[in-house]
Write a protein that holds these residues in place. Sequence first.
Motif, PDB file in Angstrom:
ATOM      1  N   GLU A  59     -10.641   8.778   6.751  1.00 40.05           N
ATOM      2  CA  GLU A  59      -9.696   9.648   6.017  1.00 40.05           C
ATOM      3  C   GLU A  59      -9.871   9.479   4.503  1.00 40.05           C
ATOM      4  O   GLU A  59      -9.787  10.445   3.750  1.00 40.05           O
ATOM      5  N   CYS A  60     -10.131   8.247   4.091  1.00 43.91           N
ATOM      6  CA  CYS A  60     -10.314   7.993   2.650  1.00 43.91           C
ATOM      7  C   CYS A  60     -11.570   8.701   2.118  1.00 43.91           C
ATOM      8  O   CYS A  60     -11.656   9.009   0.924  1.00 43.91           O
ATOM      9  N   ILE A  65      -7.449   5.835 -10.407  1.00 41.18           N
ATOM     10  CA  ILE A  65      -6.192   6.576 -10.263  1.00 41.18           C
ATOM     11  C   ILE A  65      -5.022   5.594 -10.399  1.00 41.18           C
ATOM     12  O   ILE A  65      -5.146   4.414 -10.077  1.00 41.18           O
ATOM     13  N   LYS A  66      -3.883   6.107 -10.899  1.00 45.17           N
ATOM     14  CA  LYS A  66      -2.727   5.226 -11.098  1.00 45.17           C
ATOM     15  C   LYS A  66      -1.855   5.206  -9.835  1.00 45.17           C
ATOM     16  O   LYS A  66      -1.750   6.217  -9.136  1.00 45.17           O
ATOM     17  N   GLU A  67      -1.229   4.064  -9.596  1.00 40.42           N
ATOM     18  CA  GLU A  67      -0.253   3.976  -8.493  1.00 40.42           C
ATOM     19  C   GLU A  67       0.790   5.083  -8.642  1.00 40.42           C
ATOM     20  O   GLU A  67       1.216   5.701  -7.655  1.00 40.42           O
ATOM     21  N   MET A  71      -4.269   8.638   1.330  1.00 38.87           N
ATOM     22  CA  MET A  71      -5.618   8.179   1.723  1.00 38.87           C
ATOM     23  C   MET A  71      -6.690   9.021   1.031  1.00 38.87           C
ATOM     24  O   MET A  71      -7.742   8.512   0.651  1.00 38.87           O
ATOM     25  N   ARG A  72      -6.386  10.309   0.870  1.00 35.38           N
ATOM     26  CA  ARG A  72      -7.388  11.176   0.233  1.00 35.38           C
ATOM     27  C   ARG A  72      -7.407  10.985  -1.277  1.00 35.38           C
ATOM     28  O   ARG A  72      -8.386  11.345  -1.940  1.00 35.38           O
ATOM     29  N   MET A  73      -6.338  10.448  -1.845  1.00 36.66           N
ATOM     30  CA  MET A  73      -6.273  10.283  -3.304  1.00 36.66           C
ATOM     31  C   MET A  73      -6.770   8.927  -3.791  1.00 36.66           C
ATOM     32  O   MET A  73      -7.246   8.811  -4.930  1.00 36.66           O
ATOM     33  N   ALA A  74      -6.595   7.901  -2.959  1.00 35.63           N
ATOM     34  CA  ALA A  74      -6.860   6.534  -3.431  1.00 35.63           C
ATOM     35  C   ALA A  74      -8.330   6.378  -3.821  1.00 35.63           C
ATOM     36  O   ALA A  74      -9.218   6.639  -3.006  1.00 35.63           O
ATOM     37  N   ARG A  75      -8.576   6.013  -5.060  1.00 38.39           N
ATOM     38  CA  ARG A  75      -9.950   5.785  -5.538  1.00 38.39           C
ATOM     39  C   ARG A  75      -9.851   5.008  -6.850  1.00 38.39           C
ATOM     40  O   ARG A  75      -8.789   5.000  -7.495  1.00 38.39           O
ATOM     41  N   GLY A 120      11.886   8.862   8.312  1.00 38.82           N
ATOM     42  CA  GLY A 120      10.614   8.329   8.789  1.00 38.82           C
ATOM     43  C   GLY A 120      10.271   7.129   7.918  1.00 38.82           C
ATOM     44  O   GLY A 120      10.760   7.023   6.784  1.00 38.82           O
ATOM     45  N   ASP A 121       9.442   6.223   8.413  1.00 39.94           N
ATOM     46  CA  ASP A 121       9.106   5.007   7.655  1.00 39.94           C
ATOM     47  C   ASP A 121       7.734   4.529   8.126  1.00 39.94           C
ATOM     48  O   ASP A 121       7.610   4.025   9.249  1.00 39.94           O
ATOM     49  N   LEU A 122       6.716   4.730   7.294  1.00 43.49           N
ATOM     50  CA  LEU A 122       5.345   4.368   7.669  1.00 43.49           C
ATOM     51  C   LEU A 122       4.711   3.540   6.566  1.00 43.49           C
ATOM     52  O   LEU A 122       5.033   3.709   5.385  1.00 43.49           O
ATOM     53  N   THR A 123       3.781   2.669   6.966  1.00 42.55           N
ATOM     54  CA  THR A 123       2.978   1.946   5.979  1.00 42.55           C
ATOM     55  C   THR A 123       1.508   2.062   6.352  1.00 42.55           C
ATOM     56  O   THR A 123       1.150   1.975   7.538  1.00 42.55           O
ATOM     57  N   SER A 124       0.667   2.239   5.337  1.00 36.07           N
ATOM     58  CA  SER A 124      -0.786   2.214   5.520  1.00 36.07           C
ATOM     59  C   SER A 124      -1.388   1.342   4.433  1.00 36.07           C
ATOM     60  O   SER A 124      -0.879   1.306   3.310  1.00 36.07           O
ATOM     61  N   THR A 125      -2.482   0.690   4.776  1.00 33.88           N
ATOM     62  CA  THR A 125      -3.219  -0.073   3.771  1.00 33.88           C
ATOM     63  C   THR A 125      -4.647   0.447   3.760  1.00 33.88           C
ATOM     64  O   THR A 125      -5.270   0.585   4.821  1.00 33.88           O
ATOM     65  N   MET A 126      -5.125   0.775   2.569  1.00 35.22           N
ATOM     66  CA  MET A 126      -6.431   1.451   2.488  1.00 35.22           C
ATOM     67  C   MET A 126      -7.309   0.805   1.422  1.00 35.22           C
ATOM     68  O   MET A 126      -6.797   0.212   0.464  1.00 35.22           O
ATOM     69  N   PRO A 127      -8.628   0.938   1.582  1.00 33.32           N
ATOM     70  CA  PRO A 127      -9.534   0.365   0.588  1.00 33.32           C
ATOM     71  C   PRO A 127      -9.735   1.345  -0.577  1.00 33.32           C
ATOM     72  O   PRO A 127     -10.083   2.499  -0.349  1.00 33.32           O
ATOM     73  N   VAL A 128      -9.515   0.865  -1.775  1.00 29.50           N
ATOM     74  CA  VAL A 128      -9.635   1.739  -2.954  1.00 29.50           C
ATOM     75  C   VAL A 128     -11.053   2.309  -3.051  1.00 29.50           C
ATOM     76  O   VAL A 128     -11.252   3.460  -3.435  1.00 29.50           O
TER      77      VAL A 128
END
Length: 461
Positions: free
Chosen positions: A458-459, A197-199, A190-194, A259-267
């Motif tokens: 968080e983003c 940046i590459k997947e 979340m802190r990196m997505a912008r 563990g198994d989590l998913t998040s979806t965040m706005p770039v």
Amino acid sequence: MFAKETYIRRRQQLKDTLKSGLLLFLGNDECGMNYADNTYHFRQDSTFLYFFGSDYAGLAAVIDIDEDREIIFGNELTIDDIVWMGTQPTISEKSERVGIRETLPMGELKSYLERAAAKGQAIHYLPPYRGDHKLWLQDLLGLAPAEIAAKSSVPFIRAVVDQRNYKSVEEIAQIEEAVNISVEMHVTAMRMARPGIKESEIAAAVTEVAMRDGGNLSFPVIATINGQTLHNHCHSNVLQEGQLFLLDAGAENAMHYAGDLTSTMPVSGRFTEQQRMVFDINHRAYTAAVNALRPGVAFRDVHLTAMTEICRGMKELGLMKGDPAEAANIGAYALFMPCGLGHMMGLDVHDMENLGEVYVGYNGQPKSTQFGFKSLRLARPLEPGFVFTVEPGIYFIPELIDKWRAENMYTDFICYDKLDAWKGFGGIRNEEDYLITEDGARRLGNHKPSSADEIEAECNR
Ligand code: GLY
Ligand code: MN
Ligand code: MN
């Protein structure tokens, strides 16, 4: 490892359940990736870990219930092994740690099984999922490749499932540790997505978090701007302004619990109005599912509760019509959510999937073959000790929309004329991990930002 008493107790329970016969356990071996000595990351078989704790390649074990013997088979390291790979405890030392005193060289396994067969003992084995185990069983038991799966032992499968499905307090602590590492992976993303940046950069960073305390990934990272593709392992895109980025990633801790989590965040750090509407519908479905969790409730009904909420939301967006509960019950929801709401989780991220979802998630009851329902891995009534994921999503898959429209699928419920405009939306999922307790359910691990506001905060931190 747990204390040796844990492994002794687990094996005793298995013997008490099966009462007679010989149980054969094949541990995993190293596996060449592009040549024999350049191996994939070694992962012990989870059932072998559960009953024998030993995290080393090249072992097998027998529990001979009729003869009251427990034996670990393996070969001591050669000097070449030690020179190239380092030393290890002896087979006896590995065995004593889990309360087993009898060991034999691997070369004696086949003759042991032949003698057992000659005495008329039933030899039980679990369905293999690796090619080398199929060849091994062929050699050990004289079976043709085509009969190996069919002759695996249903009583053995059911007995193992009936133990591993109920997590002990010490296992829950391990799972919770894995979930906590997984939460850190998600916060990192979340802190990196912008934009720009590459997947692959985010995939690399979350992998680092998973590995740094001696664990690993519990499954290949999904880090993608194409969240509509459910298990998308491509990491070649660059994140762009206005897109959604979906991370489905989890850690396996040093004891190999997942563990198994998913998040979806706005770039861009803020959801667009349209993205937030879909996100909020999905969050409502997630919350409705979580509120329904308690002992005795069938997970199939929890799934339908969440799917009803998704159909209600799709109706609000003008993409569905009719009664949302009916749309969920007959399977029309599957245009937007073609998978199941969750799955058991433990030593495997999809726990014991190799033993069969019908046993793990359906208690031996038949599974639907209908598109959508066929991908529901867990349906049975929930019981204390079950650990599983809750992972609703909303996906706009252009090929599926076109196929369903061409086939006039559920035209009483789906507004196909409105859907063209949504084909580029992508996909949203939120996934968290739960334990059923005596009187309800508990989310495992630290809090992961999961509402739209929390994720945006968080983003932008
Ligand atoms: N990570 C795969 C899944 O969520 O089931
Ligand atoms: Mn999952
Ligand atoms: Mn997942």
